[in-house]
Write an enzyme that holds these catalytic residues in place. Sequence first.
Site, mmCIF file in Angstrom:
data_model
loop_
_atom_site.group_PDB
_atom_site.id
_atom_site.type_symbol
_atom_site.label_atom_id
_atom_site.label_comp_id
_atom_site.label_asym_id
_atom_site.label_seq_id
_atom_site.Cartn_x
_atom_site.Cartn_y
_atom_site.Cartn_z
ATOM 1 N N LYS A 9 -91.462 -34.552 -20.757
ATOM 2 C CA LYS A 9 -91.287 -34.328 -19.321
ATOM 3 C C LYS A 9 -91.277 -35.649 -18.561
ATOM 4 O O LYS A 9 -90.402 -35.905 -17.740
ATOM 5 C CB LYS A 9 -92.386 -33.411 -18.793
ATOM 6 C CG LYS A 9 -92.251 -33.088 -17.299
ATOM 7 C CD LYS A 9 -93.385 -32.217 -16.801
ATOM 8 C CE LYS A 9 -93.271 -30.807 -17.295
ATOM 9 N NZ LYS A 9 -94.249 -29.895 -16.646
ATOM 10 N N GLU A 32 -96.515 -40.695 -28.361
ATOM 11 C CA GLU A 32 -95.987 -40.371 -29.690
ATOM 12 C C GLU A 32 -94.477 -40.140 -29.642
ATOM 13 O O GLU A 32 -93.721 -40.651 -30.487
ATOM 14 C CB GLU A 32 -96.680 -39.116 -30.254
ATOM 15 C CG GLU A 32 -98.176 -39.261 -30.437
ATOM 16 C CD GLU A 32 -98.979 -38.776 -29.245
ATOM 17 O OE1 GLU A 32 -100.153 -38.436 -29.427
ATOM 18 O OE2 GLU A 32 -98.418 -38.732 -28.114
ATOM 19 N N GLY A 51 -96.401 -26.989 -21.095
ATOM 20 C CA GLY A 51 -95.683 -27.332 -22.321
ATOM 21 C C GLY A 51 -95.731 -26.242 -23.371
ATOM 22 O O GLY A 51 -94.734 -25.946 -24.040
ATOM 23 N N ARG A 52 -96.895 -25.618 -23.533
ATOM 24 C CA ARG A 52 -97.045 -24.603 -24.580
ATOM 25 C C ARG A 52 -96.389 -23.281 -24.203
ATOM 26 O O ARG A 52 -96.362 -22.351 -25.007
ATOM 27 C CB ARG A 52 -98.518 -24.394 -24.899
ATOM 28 C CG ARG A 52 -99.391 -23.997 -23.715
ATOM 29 C CD ARG A 52 -100.864 -24.086 -24.083
ATOM 30 N NE ARG A 52 -101.763 -23.842 -22.962
ATOM 31 C CZ ARG A 52 -102.128 -24.750 -22.065
ATOM 32 N NH1 ARG A 52 -101.652 -25.978 -22.151
ATOM 33 N NH2 ARG A 52 -102.978 -24.440 -21.102
ATOM 34 N N GLU A 87 -105.395 -24.303 -26.777
ATOM 35 C CA GLU A 87 -105.229 -25.232 -25.663
ATOM 36 C C GLU A 87 -105.369 -24.486 -24.330
ATOM 37 O O GLU A 87 -105.792 -25.064 -23.329
ATOM 38 C CB GLU A 87 -103.870 -25.937 -25.737
ATOM 39 C CG GLU A 87 -103.747 -27.114 -24.776
ATOM 40 C CD GLU A 87 -102.534 -27.978 -25.040
ATOM 41 O OE1 GLU A 87 -102.632 -28.917 -25.856
ATOM 42 O OE2 GLU A 87 -101.469 -27.704 -24.442
ATOM 43 N N HIS A 142 -103.781 -15.017 -51.967
ATOM 44 C CA HIS A 142 -104.217 -15.798 -53.125
ATOM 45 C C HIS A 142 -104.850 -17.110 -52.686
ATOM 46 O O HIS A 142 -104.941 -18.059 -53.470
ATOM 47 C CB HIS A 142 -103.028 -16.044 -54.056
ATOM 48 C CG HIS A 142 -102.477 -14.784 -54.634
ATOM 49 N ND1 HIS A 142 -102.897 -14.280 -55.839
ATOM 50 C CD2 HIS A 142 -101.570 -13.905 -54.149
ATOM 51 C CE1 HIS A 142 -102.259 -13.151 -56.085
ATOM 52 N NE2 HIS A 142 -101.440 -12.901 -55.078
ATOM 53 N N LYS A 182 -106.258 -39.589 -25.498
ATOM 54 C CA LYS A 182 -105.042 -40.348 -25.214
ATOM 55 C C LYS A 182 -105.371 -41.655 -24.507
ATOM 56 O O LYS A 182 -104.834 -42.717 -24.840
ATOM 57 C CB LYS A 182 -104.100 -39.514 -24.342
ATOM 58 C CG LYS A 182 -103.460 -38.320 -25.021
ATOM 59 C CD LYS A 182 -102.524 -37.630 -24.038
ATOM 60 C CE LYS A 182 -101.841 -36.435 -24.641
ATOM 61 N NZ LYS A 182 -100.932 -35.776 -23.667
#
Length: 545
Positions: free
Chosen positions: A208, A214, A269-270, A355, A386, A506
């Site tokens: 954004k 990152e 964002g999510r 979050e 399993h 951050k």
Amino acid sequence: MTQTPLTEMTAWKALESHAAQMQTKHLREMFSSDPQRGERMTAEACGLFMDYSKHRIDDETLRLFQALAAESGLEDRRAAMFRGDKINVTENRAVLHTALRAPREAVIEVDGHNVVPDVHAVLDKMAAFAESIRSGAWTGYTGKPIRNVINIGIGGSDLGPVMAYEALRHYSQRELTMRFVSNVDGSDFAEAVHDLDPEETLFIVSSKTFTTLETMTNAHSARVWALGKLKHRDAVAKHFVAVSTNAGEVAKFGIDTANMFGFWDWVGGRYSMDAAIGLSTMIAIGAENFRRMLSGFHAMDEHFRTAPLQQNLPFLMGMLTVWYTSFFGAETVAVLPYDNYLKRFPAYLQQLTMESNGKHVTLDGRRVNYQTCPIFWGEPGTNGQHSFYQLIHQGTRLIPCDFIGFAHSLNPLGNHHDLLMSNVFAQAEALAFGKTAEQVKAEGTADWLVPHRTFEGNRPSSVILAEKMTPEILGQLVALYEHSVFVQGVVWQIDSFDQWGVELGKVLAVRIIPELESAVEPTLKHDSSTNALIRRYRRMRRNQA
């Protein structure tokens, strides 16, 4: 805003007393005393069917769920969200992911402005661009068509697109190679481009602000990689597009701002996989299938907005999570999709749920005195059987489970699908009813072995069924969990739409980077552990050099 503290509410206190009674009841007993329970405790909407009969609840539990919702003001807060009120109080923002999938004729206003035309303008722009890539009309700097698309993002800019691509891979254009880079670990980028040709590769940089550490680190590495062969800086505009709102930084990077796809601060964002963040999804599956997914989102939005609470899927799912987390001490929820296309769905839900609701203060800043969000996790069946199902069946922790299955496979192969779905029903049955010591003894088991082969049961689960994995169903599933998260947040009196908890790390990382890279020994002012780790890392780097 000031609310009555949750634990002082009449319905909450009633649920506490009721939970103490339910702790002593077993699902065997509840099914035995109510032969129609399995047919009665179900709900259905938008092509999703949910059997919630194998939960440790009864009719009184459901009545108290609705009473707590009323006392918490759930319906008013739901209306405020759909209306565009600024219910994200710590950031003073509206919460309108529902506008991203509203039909063109809808009117949804933020500060007096109808945002729906803006949403559809971006969707139309995305559709035109996606078609140009899919058809080969868009070519790279040297005239070759784009065959590889790499989405660069992190968090919601990565988890949603990755999950949606994997979920809808069956509908994708197979001539296109779709890859995703999120981790700042250089290995992630190196492996993503290892066998690709820069002349045929397009990067979608999703940030954004266009400053996310990152994402921009990977984007700059991508530009270096691409220009290593393409040479000329003008090539950037043919091999990079942006999902961003920062036109200045986008242009500075070398991307033509005509190829910048925007979104809005009223979308977290999510919650953004159905906005421009989903550009890679639209390129993969085409605009028509993307709009089918949006229609699935919208159908569940309308169901959540209008359906009576006793038949409202997100409400039931959300309250069951509150029930086990706050009254039974459950610490996790397992999401177990029995469809390999949904293999990234649990990972996507981890951000959406944790979050959103991983908060320890209420909307008015008071410390909570109850548990909020559980840990979400899971793997696709039957792989998990399993791996970790032993813990769910016979471990010491109560782990509510969501089983997700489909009536039809997108890839019919012999009796594979019947075998797959038999496990859904068998696992839910085994968790609920277990196997008593008497049953084990009746099989001729030696006395010393009986405790090891006894299953307590009474382990709760939901089973969610749909016809098959389609774009519409994916939209409905995601919206189901989105609105379940909303219900939980309203009851727990927390802000489900901010994420201040991700900020501190951050900030500290930005401070530490120059301390790692400095040519001279830096003066460190962290705690003794962090100082020692930084010094050791620097020595290890020098020794390697």
